[in-house]
Structure formats: structure tokens, C-alpha cells
Design an enzyme around this catalytic site. Structure first.
Site, mmCIF file in Angstrom:
data_model
loop_
_atom_site.group_PDB
_atom_site.id
_atom_site.type_symbol
_atom_site.label_atom_id
_atom_site.label_comp_id
_atom_site.label_asym_id
_atom_site.label_seq_id
_atom_site.Cartn_x
_atom_site.Cartn_y
_atom_site.Cartn_z
ATOM 1 C CD GLU A 144 -2.386 -7.340 2.878
ATOM 2 O OE1 GLU A 144 -2.038 -6.200 2.500
ATOM 3 O OE2 GLU A 144 -2.998 -7.544 3.933
ATOM 4 C CB ALA A 190 -0.879 -0.005 1.243
ATOM 5 N N GLY A 225 0.586 -4.999 0.778
ATOM 6 C CA GLY A 225 -0.532 -5.111 -0.156
ATOM 7 C C GLY A 225 -0.174 -5.856 -1.437
ATOM 8 C CD GLU A 262 1.622 -5.163 5.791
ATOM 9 O OE1 GLU A 262 2.358 -6.130 6.104
ATOM 10 O OE2 GLU A 262 0.985 -5.121 4.735
HETATM 11 N N1 COA Z 1 4.604 3.185 -0.626
HETATM 12 C C1 COA Z 1 5.004 4.344 -1.166
HETATM 13 N N2 COA Z 1 6.151 4.478 -1.863
HETATM 14 C C2 COA Z 1 6.906 3.385 -2.006
HETATM 15 C C3 COA Z 1 6.546 2.142 -1.475
HETATM 16 C C4 COA Z 1 5.326 2.076 -0.748
HETATM 17 N N3 COA Z 1 4.882 0.922 -0.223
HETATM 18 N N4 COA Z 1 7.521 1.246 -1.764
HETATM 19 C C5 COA Z 1 8.438 1.905 -2.484
HETATM 20 N N5 COA Z 1 8.079 3.202 -2.633
HETATM 21 C C6 COA Z 1 8.788 4.256 -3.337
HETATM 22 C C7 COA Z 1 9.964 4.777 -2.508
HETATM 23 O O1 COA Z 1 9.529 5.740 -1.564
HETATM 24 C C8 COA Z 1 10.841 5.362 -3.601
HETATM 25 O O2 COA Z 1 10.302 6.598 -3.989
HETATM 26 P P1 COA Z 1 11.286 7.873 -4.236
HETATM 27 O O3 COA Z 1 12.156 7.426 -5.402
HETATM 28 O O4 COA Z 1 10.351 8.976 -4.585
HETATM 29 O O5 COA Z 1 12.064 8.059 -2.972
HETATM 30 C C9 COA Z 1 10.616 4.403 -4.777
HETATM 31 O O6 COA Z 1 9.374 3.736 -4.515
HETATM 32 C C10 COA Z 1 11.691 3.329 -4.886
HETATM 33 O O7 COA Z 1 11.790 2.658 -3.649
HETATM 34 P P2 COA Z 1 13.151 2.505 -2.809
HETATM 35 O O8 COA Z 1 12.781 2.269 -1.376
HETATM 36 O O9 COA Z 1 14.062 3.655 -3.106
HETATM 37 O O10 COA Z 1 13.749 1.175 -3.473
HETATM 38 P P3 COA Z 1 14.754 0.141 -2.802
HETATM 39 O O11 COA Z 1 15.205 -0.747 -3.907
HETATM 40 O O12 COA Z 1 15.786 0.852 -1.989
HETATM 41 O O13 COA Z 1 13.866 -0.713 -1.783
HETATM 42 C C11 COA Z 1 11.908 -1.939 -1.101
HETATM 43 C C12 COA Z 1 12.826 -1.528 -2.268
HETATM 44 C C13 COA Z 1 10.700 -2.653 -1.695
HETATM 45 C C14 COA Z 1 12.648 -2.869 -0.140
HETATM 46 C C15 COA Z 1 11.459 -0.654 -0.334
HETATM 47 O O14 COA Z 1 10.938 0.254 -1.277
HETATM 48 C C16 COA Z 1 10.392 -0.905 0.705
HETATM 49 O O15 COA Z 1 10.700 -1.395 1.787
HETATM 50 N N6 COA Z 1 9.147 -0.496 0.408
HETATM 51 C C17 COA Z 1 8.060 -0.553 1.361
HETATM 52 C C18 COA Z 1 7.587 -1.950 1.590
HETATM 53 C C19 COA Z 1 6.494 -1.974 2.613
HETATM 54 O O16 COA Z 1 6.707 -1.711 3.798
HETATM 55 N N7 COA Z 1 5.275 -2.300 2.171
HETATM 56 C C20 COA Z 1 4.151 -2.416 3.024
HETATM 57 C C21 COA Z 1 3.361 -1.172 3.001
HETATM 58 S S1 COA Z 1 1.933 -1.302 4.029
#
Ligand code: COA
Length: 261
Positions: A118, A70, A115, A138
Site C-alpha cells: 500500500e 502494518a 501496508g 490481509e
Molecule cells: N508485523 C509485525 N511483525 C512482523 C511483521 C508484521 N507485519 N512482518 C514480520 N514481522 C516480524 C516477525 O514477527 C519476526 O519477528 P521476531 O524475529 O521477533 O519473531 C521478524 O519480523 C522476521 O519475520 P519472520 O516472519 O521471522 O521472517 P520470514 O522470513 O520467516 O517471513 C514474511 C517473512 C514477510 C513472509 C513474514 O514475516 C510475514 O508473513 N509477515 C507478515 C506479512 C503480513 O501479513 N502483512 C500484512 C499485515 S496487515
């Protein structure tokens, strides 16, 4: 090739009636914001109505992510009432996918977090590409999975493994996903859709009405009451300091400092 137009999705159908539905926000790792949820709901309505579509493959745009969860930016500001509403909204869209009368196959081509996992779990079967990473992180945001993850993961991998995954916020790679039954197959990167089309073609040799009733009958045995509790607990957590800290820490690209409040 027939296609529908969306801002955040691609929906294209080939001449055999197999549609590919792609979540298309690759710069945000296909994170599910409210526009994506609205468009997913509309896409499922189109899929149900369109007689040319007989099976659907769900995947993510780009090479890195299926869906990274999400949209944390949208979650960050939610209060209890809005949080519960958001959870119910996500659950509703994923119920529409789970109850779709046509086979839905997820091709998990990278991160499927929160999500994203999910969404994949709401589909009828899952194919993991070699770089697939499943996870419900989460708790690391001071939250719980709110789009059905606490209900569907135990159904797919068993309560113990699901509990461990949810409480640690840990990840599961493609091979483990296959060994636990979360994914049916592991395919090389870029080959998941081909495999999904092969499986869909086998399904489509059968009677369409029987397929839809089979989906209904299988789902009938897995109706559980926990979804409303999940949504309520998700909403409760939106009032906590830990939730504000966890989501703010992600957006500020730092580690959270939880106080247990
Ligand atoms: N919501 C909003 N933005 C997200 C996102 C999310 N769930 N997951 C990734 N993004 C965005 C990042 O903020 C970043 O945006 P920016 O370039 O404007 O800063 C872009 O996507 C790329 O992500 P980034 O974190 O820089 O990539 P990474 O390769 O370093 O890491 C992940 C990849 C997937 C490990 C990391 O993005 C992550 O942990 N995301 C969240 C996962 C999460 O907690 N999901 C559950 C949400 S309820």
C-alpha cells in the site's frame, strides 16, 4: 549530504536534491508500527517544506523487505472503533505521500506485503528489485487491506487481477508486477535506487511547478469514494473472532483456524 533524524526512518538528500527515505526497522522487516506512521507523516512535511529536496526515493532497510506490512502486534488488540481509526490514520499518511508535490518513487527491495504494497502504491511510480514480492495477505489474518490497497490496486492492475490478489492473499513477484503495470522496471538487487535516481534526474530537468501540478492533475482523475468504506469495513472486521484468530496465529507462528465468525 543533508539528513533528518528519526527513530525508524532515514532521510538523506544528495547534492542533486534527490532524497532517499528509508524505512529502518530491518529486524521487524520494516513493519509499519505507529511510530513509523507518525514519522512518515513528519518526513513528508519536511520534504514539502525543504526546498533542497526535489524528488524522493522510498525504500526499505536490509536485504529482505521493503515493508512487511502494518505491525500485526499493534493490530491484534484493536476493537471496531480503534480499527477504523487506525485505517483512516494509515490512509491519511499515504494520501500525504500520493499528493506530495515532489515526485515519489518506491524502490521495492524485497517483501512489500499489506501496508508495504500500500505504501509502494501510494508513491507515484514503482521500481521492483528482482527479489520484490508484492501482496495483500490481509484476508489470511481475517482482515482486509486498510491503508488504501482495495482502492489503489484495482487502479494499477485492473479490477479482476486486483480482486484475485486480494481474495487469495496471493503474491506477485517482480516480473509479474512489471507485466501488470504495478512496477515500471525490474532491476537487480541493490540497483533499484540507482535506477530511481536516473528516472528522478529526467523528471528534474523539467519545471518544478509543472511537476507538482502534473501530480495533482493525474491524481485528480483517480479520486474515488471507496476509502471511507474500506476503513469502516476494516473496523468491522476487528470485532470478528476470525481477526483475533488470524492475527494471534501469526504472532504465535501457527496456521489460523478460521470459524467464519
Ligand atoms: N508485523 C509485525 N511483525 C512482523 C511483521 C508484521 N507485519 N512482518 C514480520 N514481522 C516480524 C516477525 O514477527 C519476526 O519477528 P521476531 O524475529 O521477533 O519473531 C521478524 O519480523 C522476521 O519475520 P519472520 O516472519 O521471522 O521472517 P520470514 O522470513 O520467516 O517471513 C514474511 C517473512 C514477510 C513472509 C513474514 O514475516 C510475514 O508473513 N509477515 C507478515 C506479512 C503480513 O501479513 N502483512 C500484512 C499485515 S496487515
Amino acid at each position: 549530504m543533508k539528513s533528518y533524524t528519526f527513530d525508524t526512518l532515514l532521510l538523506e538528500t544528495d547534492d542533486k536534491g534527490i532524497a532517499v527515505l528509508t524505512i529502518n526497522r530491518p529486524d521487524k522487516l520494516n513493519a509499519l508500527n505507529n511510530t513509523v506512521l507518525d514519522e512518515l507523516e513528519q518526513a513528508v512535511k519536511n520534504i514539502e517544506k525543504d526546498d533542497e529536496i526535489r524528488a524522493v526515493i522510498v525504500t526499505g532497510a536490509g536485504e529482505k523487505a521493503f515493508v512487511a506490512g502494518a505491525d500485526i502486534k499493534e493490530l491484534n488488540t484493536l476493537n471496531k472503533k480503534q480499527g477504523e481509526k487506525q485505517s483512516v490514520r494509515g490512509q491519511k499518511v499515504f494520501f500525504a505521500i500520493e499528493n506530495c508535490s515532489k515526485p515519489m518513487i518506491a524502490v521495492v527491495n524485497g517483501y512489500a506485503l499489506g501496508g508495504g504494497s500500500e505504501l509502494a502504491m501510494a508513491c507515484h511510480i514503482r521500481i521492483a528489485e528482482e527479489n520484490a514480492v508484492f501482496g495483500l495477505p490481509e484476508v489470511g489474518l481475517g482482515l482486509i487491506p486498510g491503508y488504501g490497497g482495495t482502492q489503489r490496486l484495482p487502479q494499477l492492475v485492473g479490477k479482476s487481477r486486483a480482486m484475485e490478489m486480494i481474495l487469495t492473499g496471493g503474491q506477485m513477484k517482480a516480473e509479474e508486477a512489471k507485466s501488470t503495470g504495478l512496477a515500471g522496471y525490474v532491476e537487480p538487487q541493490g540497483k533499484g535506487v540507482e535506477k530511481a535516481k536516473e528516472i528522478a534526474s529526467k523528471m528534474l530537468k523539467n519545471g518544478p511547478v509543472a511537476l507538482s501540478r502534473a501530480i495533482e492533475a493525474v491524481n485528480s482523475g483517480f479520486r474515488v469514494k471507496g476509502f471511507s468504506d474500506e476503513a469502516e469495513l476494516f473496523g468491522d472486521l476487528c470485532e470478528t473472532e476470525d481477526f483475533k484468530e488470524g492475527t494471534s496465529a501469526f504472532l504465535e507462528k501457527r496456521k489460523p483456524n478460521f470459524q467464519g465468525r
